[in-house]
Write a protein that holds these residues in place. Structure first.
Motif, PDB file in Angstrom:
ATOM      1  N   LEU A  37     -72.889 108.428  32.406  1.00 47.25           N
ATOM      2  CA  LEU A  37     -73.425 107.650  31.286  1.00 47.25           C
ATOM      3  C   LEU A  37     -73.450 106.159  31.612  1.00 47.25           C
ATOM      4  CD1 LEU A  37     -74.425 107.594  28.355  1.00 47.25           C
ATOM      5  CD2 LEU A  37     -72.028 107.432  27.624  1.00 47.25           C
ATOM      6  N   LEU A  38     -72.366 105.646  32.189  1.00 46.46           N
ATOM      7  CA  LEU A  38     -72.318 104.226  32.552  1.00 46.46           C
ATOM      8  C   LEU A  38     -73.374 103.879  33.591  1.00 46.46           C
ATOM      9  CD1 LEU A  38     -68.481 103.513  32.754  1.00 46.46           C
ATOM     10  CD2 LEU A  38     -70.099 102.508  31.140  1.00 46.46           C
ATOM     11  N   ARG A  39     -73.552 104.766  34.554  1.00 50.29           N
ATOM     12  CA  ARG A  39     -74.556 104.511  35.594  1.00 50.29           C
ATOM     13  C   ARG A  39     -75.963 104.466  35.019  1.00 50.29           C
ATOM     14  NH1 ARG A  39     -75.685 108.015  41.133  1.00 50.29           N
ATOM     15  NH2 ARG A  39     -76.695 106.307  42.280  1.00 50.29           N
ATOM     16  N   ALA A  40     -76.177 105.255  33.959  1.00 43.88           N
ATOM     17  CA  ALA A  40     -77.512 105.324  33.366  1.00 43.88           C
ATOM     18  C   ALA A  40     -77.817 104.120  32.479  1.00 43.88           C
ATOM     19  CB  ALA A  40     -77.649 106.610  32.563  1.00 43.88           C
ATOM     20  N   ILE A  41     -76.805 103.592  31.787  1.00 46.93           N
ATOM     21  CA  ILE A  41     -77.083 102.536  30.798  1.00 46.93           C
ATOM     22  C   ILE A  41     -76.764 101.132  31.305  1.00 46.93           C
ATOM     23  CG2 ILE A  41     -76.680 104.149  28.893  1.00 46.93           C
ATOM     24  CD1 ILE A  41     -73.953 102.929  28.480  1.00 46.93           C
ATOM     25  N   PHE A 206     -60.071 102.172  33.057  1.00 40.20           N
ATOM     26  CA  PHE A 206     -61.161 103.121  33.316  1.00 40.20           C
ATOM     27  C   PHE A 206     -62.430 102.393  33.751  1.00 40.20           C
ATOM     28  CE2 PHE A 206     -65.036 105.178  31.791  1.00 40.20           C
ATOM     29  CZ  PHE A 206     -65.009 106.334  32.566  1.00 40.20           C
ATOM     30  N   LEU A 207     -62.763 101.291  33.080  1.00 43.61           N
ATOM     31  CA  LEU A 207     -63.968 100.536  33.434  1.00 43.61           C
ATOM     32  C   LEU A 207     -63.857  99.964  34.844  1.00 43.61           C
ATOM     33  CD1 LEU A 207     -64.694  98.663  30.077  1.00 43.61           C
ATOM     34  CD2 LEU A 207     -65.982 100.574  31.060  1.00 43.61           C
ATOM     35  N   SER A 208     -62.670  99.468  35.196  1.00 44.62           N
ATOM     36  CA  SER A 208     -62.461  98.941  36.535  1.00 44.62           C
ATOM     37  C   SER A 208     -62.615 100.039  37.577  1.00 44.62           C
ATOM     38  CB  SER A 208     -61.067  98.311  36.637  1.00 44.62           C
ATOM     39  OG  SER A 208     -60.828  97.822  37.939  1.00 44.62           O
ATOM     40  N   CYS A 209     -62.046 101.205  37.297  1.00 43.87           N
ATOM     41  CA  CYS A 209     -62.171 102.342  38.205  1.00 43.87           C
ATOM     42  C   CYS A 209     -63.633 102.782  38.318  1.00 43.87           C
ATOM     43  CB  CYS A 209     -61.302 103.499  37.706  1.00 43.87           C
ATOM     44  SG  CYS A 209     -61.346 104.970  38.756  1.00 43.87           S
ATOM     45  N   ALA A 210     -64.334 102.833  37.183  1.00 43.25           N
ATOM     46  CA  ALA A 210     -65.745 103.223  37.180  1.00 43.25           C
ATOM     47  C   ALA A 210     -66.572 102.253  38.008  1.00 43.25           C
ATOM     48  CB  ALA A 210     -66.265 103.275  35.743  1.00 43.25           C
ATOM     49  N   ILE A 241     -57.756 104.798  40.550  1.00 45.25           N
ATOM     50  CA  ILE A 241     -57.674 106.126  39.930  1.00 45.25           C
ATOM     51  C   ILE A 241     -56.280 106.358  39.343  1.00 45.25           C
ATOM     52  CG2 ILE A 241     -57.733 108.612  40.394  1.00 45.25           C
ATOM     53  CD1 ILE A 241     -59.903 107.993  42.504  1.00 45.25           C
ATOM     54  N   VAL A 242     -55.238 105.933  40.071  1.00 45.77           N
ATOM     55  CA  VAL A 242     -53.863 106.122  39.604  1.00 45.77           C
ATOM     56  C   VAL A 242     -53.627 105.402  38.289  1.00 45.77           C
ATOM     57  CG1 VAL A 242     -51.463 105.474  40.068  1.00 45.77           C
ATOM     58  CG2 VAL A 242     -52.802 106.616  41.829  1.00 45.77           C
ATOM     59  N   GLN A 243     -54.046 104.128  38.211  1.00 45.74           N
ATOM     60  CA  GLN A 243     -53.786 103.381  36.982  1.00 45.74           C
ATOM     61  C   GLN A 243     -54.599 103.910  35.811  1.00 45.74           C
ATOM     62  OE1 GLN A 243     -55.188  99.221  37.099  1.00 45.74           O
ATOM     63  NE2 GLN A 243     -56.138  99.692  39.056  1.00 45.74           N
ATOM     64  N   THR A 244     -55.731 104.574  36.100  1.00 43.36           N
ATOM     65  CA  THR A 244     -56.514 105.190  35.030  1.00 43.36           C
ATOM     66  C   THR A 244     -55.808 106.423  34.486  1.00 43.36           C
ATOM     67  OG1 THR A 244     -58.602 104.401  35.991  1.00 43.36           O
ATOM     68  CG2 THR A 244     -58.744 106.213  34.424  1.00 43.36           C
ATOM     69  N   PHE A 245     -55.324 107.280  35.374  1.00 45.11           N
ATOM     70  CA  PHE A 245     -54.688 108.518  34.934  1.00 45.11           C
ATOM     71  C   PHE A 245     -53.307 108.284  34.334  1.00 45.11           C
ATOM     72  CE2 PHE A 245     -58.015 110.622  37.297  1.00 45.11           C
ATOM     73  CZ  PHE A 245     -58.204 111.800  36.579  1.00 45.11           C
ATOM     74  N   ILE A 246     -52.650 107.175  34.705  1.00 44.31           N
ATOM     75  CA  ILE A 246     -51.352 106.858  34.107  1.00 44.31           C
ATOM     76  C   ILE A 246     -51.474 106.746  32.593  1.00 44.31           C
ATOM     77  CG2 ILE A 246     -49.708 104.949  33.807  1.00 44.31           C
ATOM     78  CD1 ILE A 246     -49.702 104.566  36.803  1.00 44.31           C
ATOM     79  N   LEU A 247     -52.606 106.197  32.123  1.00 44.60           N
ATOM     80  CA  LEU A 247     -52.809 105.952  30.690  1.00 44.60           C
ATOM     81  C   LEU A 247     -53.650 107.027  30.012  1.00 44.60           C
ATOM     82  CD1 LEU A 247     -53.375 102.112  30.895  1.00 44.60           C
ATOM     83  CD2 LEU A 247     -51.555 103.237  29.620  1.00 44.60           C
ATOM     84  N   ALA A 248     -54.106 108.021  30.750  1.00 42.83           N
ATOM     85  CA  ALA A 248     -55.025 109.017  30.181  1.00 42.83           C
ATOM     86  C   ALA A 248     -54.394 109.782  29.019  1.00 42.83           C
ATOM     87  CB  ALA A 248     -55.475 109.990  31.269  1.00 42.83           C
ATOM     88  N   ASP A 249     -53.147 110.223  29.178  1.00 42.21           N
ATOM     89  CA  ASP A 249     -52.468 110.983  28.127  1.00 42.21           C
ATOM     90  C   ASP A 249     -52.336 110.159  26.845  1.00 42.21           C
ATOM     91  OD1 ASP A 249     -52.075 113.580  28.765  1.00 42.21           O
ATOM     92  OD2 ASP A 249     -49.899 113.449  29.015  1.00 42.21           O
TER      93      ASP A 249
END
Length: 272
Positions: A37-41, A206-210, A241-249
């Motif tokens: 979605l981000l890549r498209a918009i 997440f945005l930084s990882c994306a 990726i690690v810092q994104t998944f740390i906060l996913a829960d």
């Protein structure tokens, strides 16, 4: 008569009943869908990184509002703010000596507000700071990150000290939120402003990882080569990726709480 269950409640109940492998699979699917979605918009993917830093600044602003309005720092981790200030200061230094751009200005603003939060917690609102809950030893994070930075850092033409510091800022950023998660784990109840702040961190991560993932895809892997040789390019992606998944829960329970109309977030055991 039982009230009708909302769609979000039905979905969250179903997800909660799934085994860990299914939950991990769903998280990957949702993440990939968000990337598509981000890549498209978003046509210029550098704007995603700018958005990540802007969201982080918004999160800090929420903290400032909490401290000024409620006159309490209960539920906040001073160690998390100190780690954030350290990696921002190191990254800001690297930006000045290696590449001055819009990110330098954003980091300057975020560092200034983070230092204000630290000053307020440490001096103005010290009586409300629950130190025994903020018990994550910083050296458990700083020492491994320092050793990793010495071993794995960029292979650019810059001075070796600057390259090591650059790597240190990347690794510290990946784990800087852990003390805040420990405080929430100890208390189990997260008041609204703290929850908003941590959710903003999750969105920013997440945005930084994306940004990095999309940049690698768009360049067909050439970006990794441009960043140097060895393990460094892979470690940058792994850190994101690690810092994104740390906060996913936490972000999952935050969204569930918001849709459920709950003002105070109650975390079940083992979430963070």
């Amino acid at each position: 008569m039982r009230p009708p269950r909302t769609l979000i409640h039905v979905v969250s109940t179903w997800v909660r009943r799934q085994p860990p492998k299914m939950k991990a699979f769903l998280a990957v699917v949702i993440g990939m869908a968000a990337l598509v979605l981000l890549r498209a918009i978003v046509h210029d993917h550098d704007n995603i990184f700018v958005a990540a830093e802007a969201v982080h600044s918004i999160g800090i602003s929420v903290l400032i509002y909490k401290l000024m309005k409620e006159r309490t720092c209960a539920g906040l981790s001073l160690k998390c703010q100190e780690l954030t200030a350290i990696f921002l200061a190191v990254r800001l230094y690297c930006s000045f000596v290696m590449e001055f751009d819009i990110h330098t200005l954003l980091d300057s603003a975020t560092l200034a507000t983070t230092l204000w939060v630290i000053y307020t917690i440490r001096f103005k609102l010290r009586s409300s700071y629950v130190e025994d809950k903020d018990n994550f030893a910083i050296y458990y994070l700083a020492v491994p990150c320092g050793i990793l930075a010495l071993l794995i850092h960029p292979s650019t033409s810059h001075h070796i000290a600057n390259r090591i510091l650059w790597a240190l800022s990347v690794y510290l950023e990946a784990v800087s939120v852990l003390p805040q998660l420990r405080v929430m784990q100890n208390t189990k109840i997260v008041e609204p402003f703290t929850a908003h702040y941590v959710f903003a961190l999750g969105v920013a991560r997440f945005l930084s990882c994306a940004h990095w993932v999309l940049q690698v895809i768009d360049s067909r892997g050439h970006l990794l080569s441009a960043m140097g040789y060895g393990l460094w390019p892979s470690m940058v992606l792994i850190s994101e990726i690690v810092q994104t998944f740390i906060l996913a829960d936490f972000c999952y329970y935050y969204v569930k709480s918001v849709f459920g109309g709950q003002l105070v977030l109650r975390l079940p055991s083992g979430v963070v």
